[in-house]
Design a protein around this motif. Structure first.
Motif, PDB file in Angstrom:
ATOM      1  N   SER A  97     -84.774  24.366  31.805  1.00 44.43           N
ATOM      2  CA  SER A  97     -83.697  25.013  31.044  1.00 44.43           C
ATOM      3  C   SER A  97     -82.639  23.961  30.741  1.00 44.43           C
ATOM      4  CB  SER A  97     -83.019  26.114  31.850  1.00 44.43           C
ATOM      5  OG  SER A  97     -83.970  26.963  32.402  1.00 44.43           O
ATOM      6  N   VAL A  99     -78.556  23.500  29.879  1.00 46.86           N
ATOM      7  CA  VAL A  99     -77.191  24.021  29.765  1.00 46.86           C
ATOM      8  C   VAL A  99     -76.374  22.847  29.236  1.00 46.86           C
ATOM      9  CG1 VAL A  99     -75.190  24.879  31.024  1.00 46.86           C
ATOM     10  CG2 VAL A  99     -77.500  25.594  31.723  1.00 46.86           C
ATOM     11  N   ALA A 114     -84.618  27.361  24.352  1.00 47.93           N
ATOM     12  CA  ALA A 114     -83.516  28.107  24.953  1.00 47.93           C
ATOM     13  C   ALA A 114     -82.458  27.146  25.478  1.00 47.93           C
ATOM     14  CB  ALA A 114     -84.047  28.972  26.083  1.00 47.93           C
ATOM     15  N   VAL A 116     -78.448  26.828  26.472  1.00 51.42           N
ATOM     16  CA  VAL A 116     -77.190  27.547  26.703  1.00 51.42           C
ATOM     17  C   VAL A 116     -76.057  26.616  26.263  1.00 51.42           C
ATOM     18  CG1 VAL A 116     -75.676  28.567  28.443  1.00 51.42           C
ATOM     19  CG2 VAL A 116     -78.165  28.815  28.658  1.00 51.42           C
ATOM     20  N   ASN A 176     -71.390  35.384  28.069  1.00 56.29           N
ATOM     21  CA  ASN A 176     -72.858  35.348  28.154  1.00 56.29           C
ATOM     22  C   ASN A 176     -73.360  33.969  28.540  1.00 56.29           C
ATOM     23  OD1 ASN A 176     -73.032  37.911  27.474  1.00 56.29           O
ATOM     24  ND2 ASN A 176     -73.714  37.577  25.334  1.00 56.29           N
ATOM     25  N   ALA A 177     -72.789  32.955  27.898  1.00 60.31           N
ATOM     26  CA  ALA A 177     -73.251  31.583  28.149  1.00 60.31           C
ATOM     27  C   ALA A 177     -72.952  31.197  29.590  1.00 60.31           C
ATOM     28  CB  ALA A 177     -72.568  30.619  27.182  1.00 60.31           C
ATOM     29  N   SER A 180     -75.259  33.076  32.038  1.00 68.33           N
ATOM     30  CA  SER A 180     -76.621  32.522  31.996  1.00 68.33           C
ATOM     31  C   SER A 180     -76.682  31.195  32.734  1.00 68.33           C
ATOM     32  CB  SER A 180     -77.081  32.254  30.563  1.00 68.33           C
ATOM     33  OG  SER A 180     -77.031  33.399  29.821  1.00 68.33           O
ATOM     34  N   ARG A 183     -76.552  31.711  36.511  1.00 68.39           N
ATOM     35  CA  ARG A 183     -77.828  32.263  37.006  1.00 68.39           C
ATOM     36  C   ARG A 183     -78.888  31.149  37.077  1.00 68.39           C
ATOM     37  NH1 ARG A 183     -81.501  34.042  33.874  1.00 68.39           N
ATOM     38  NH2 ARG A 183     -80.062  34.423  32.155  1.00 68.39           N
ATOM     39  N   LEU A 184     -78.980  30.345  36.031  1.00 65.38           N
ATOM     40  CA  LEU A 184     -79.978  29.264  36.014  1.00 65.38           C
ATOM     41  C   LEU A 184     -79.702  28.243  37.116  1.00 65.38           C
ATOM     42  CD1 LEU A 184     -80.194  28.739  32.152  1.00 65.38           C
ATOM     43  CD2 LEU A 184     -82.054  29.535  33.641  1.00 65.38           C
TER      44      LEU A 184
END
Ligand code: APR
Length: 253
Positions: A97, A99, A114, A116, A176-177, A180, A183-184
């Protein structure tokens, strides 16, 4: 054992990786970092001042012109070997992921789906009055000169000024960002922080959050930015050299 060997071993032993990226990963694509001095006609401006709601209120045409210029720079730039290394790791089977604090789209253009975006995107725009997203026409996005003053278009609903879809200093991150990202980071095995000075919070708290959740943290930067913890590995060098080297050590083609 060398730091790069240690980092390769740490990567080989895990599955879920979060890349946390900052301006340094896009530097070799020609996009200047925030704390680098500006050149040319922008040299007399400080990005940390231009990128504020106060600056936009005082001189909307200056700030809109600055973002059009930055957008144009980002569109002309190409992803580099560091951006591609991330998508290569994902293709090789790691659960990856991203970010990012960056507002360019070079991760996406290097094949990461995906991403972020903690600080918004240069490609978006919204009304400064009613906050509705604004779809801009191509003729509203062109800029001919560096340093040009450009009056921002007006919102069709409330006639407010259009502002860039980015997060300015002292503004909150999009909920939201941020959720997320947290959480990641809390569920990853390894966080690789690439090209960030780690001074702008709350984004800068993410590596520490990963350590508290028992993950290992690898930093890739031109200078030592580690916090001195036991589960940190510091790889000093340019992201475009260090990340491909790491993949070579892992046997990822
Ligand atoms: N490879 C690796 N690291 C690099 C490279 C490179 N080629 N070039 C520069 N760096 C490092 C620098 O040493 C520095 O630590 O990248 C970092 C860039 O730092 P900043 O300019 O502060 O960028 P960043 O950390 O992304 O800034 C965070 O601050 O201005 C705000 O909202 C803006 O998202 C931005 C946030």
């Amino acid at each position: 054992m060398t730091q790069i060997r240690k980092a390769a071993d740490a990567l080989a032993a895990v599955r879920r990786i979060v890349f946390f990226t900052g301006a340094g990963i896009s530097a070799e694509s020609g996009i200047p970092t925030f704390r680098a001095k500006l050149t040319g006609l922008w040299a007399k401006h400080d990005p940390q001042r231009l990128e504020t709601a106060d600056a936009f209120r005082e001189n909307p045409a200056l700030v809109w012109g600055w973002y059009l210029w930055r957008r144009q720079q980002a569109m002309l730039a190409e992803p580099n070997a560091a951006h591609y290394s991330i998508s290569r790791l994902a293709k090789a089977g790691w659960e990856v992921s991203v970010v990012t604090q960056n507002i360019d789209d070079l991760h996406e253009r290097a094949g990461v789906d995906a991403v972020v975006h903690l600080h918004g995107s240069l490609l978006g725009a919204k009304c400064s009055g009613c906050h509705r997203p604004v779809a801009l026409q191509p003729d509203q996005l062109s800029i001919s000169n560096e340093g040009e003053l450009v009056e921002p278009p007006r919102c069709n609903y409330c006639n407010g000024r259009t502002r860039p879809g980015v997060v300015w200093f002292r503004e909150n991150l999009p909920d939201n960002a941020w959720l997320s990202a947290v959480r990641l980071v809390r569920t990853c095995d390894l966080l690789i922080s690439v090209g960030t000075s780690g001074v702008v919070r709350p984004a800068a708290d993410l590596p520490e959050m990963a350590i508290r959740a028992n993950a290992t943290v690898i930093h890739v930067n031109l200078e030592d930015v580690s916090m001195g913890g036991e589960r940190e590995i510091m790889l000093i060098g340019s992201a475009v050299q260090v990340l491909p080297e790491l993949l070579t050590r892992l046997g990822v083609s």
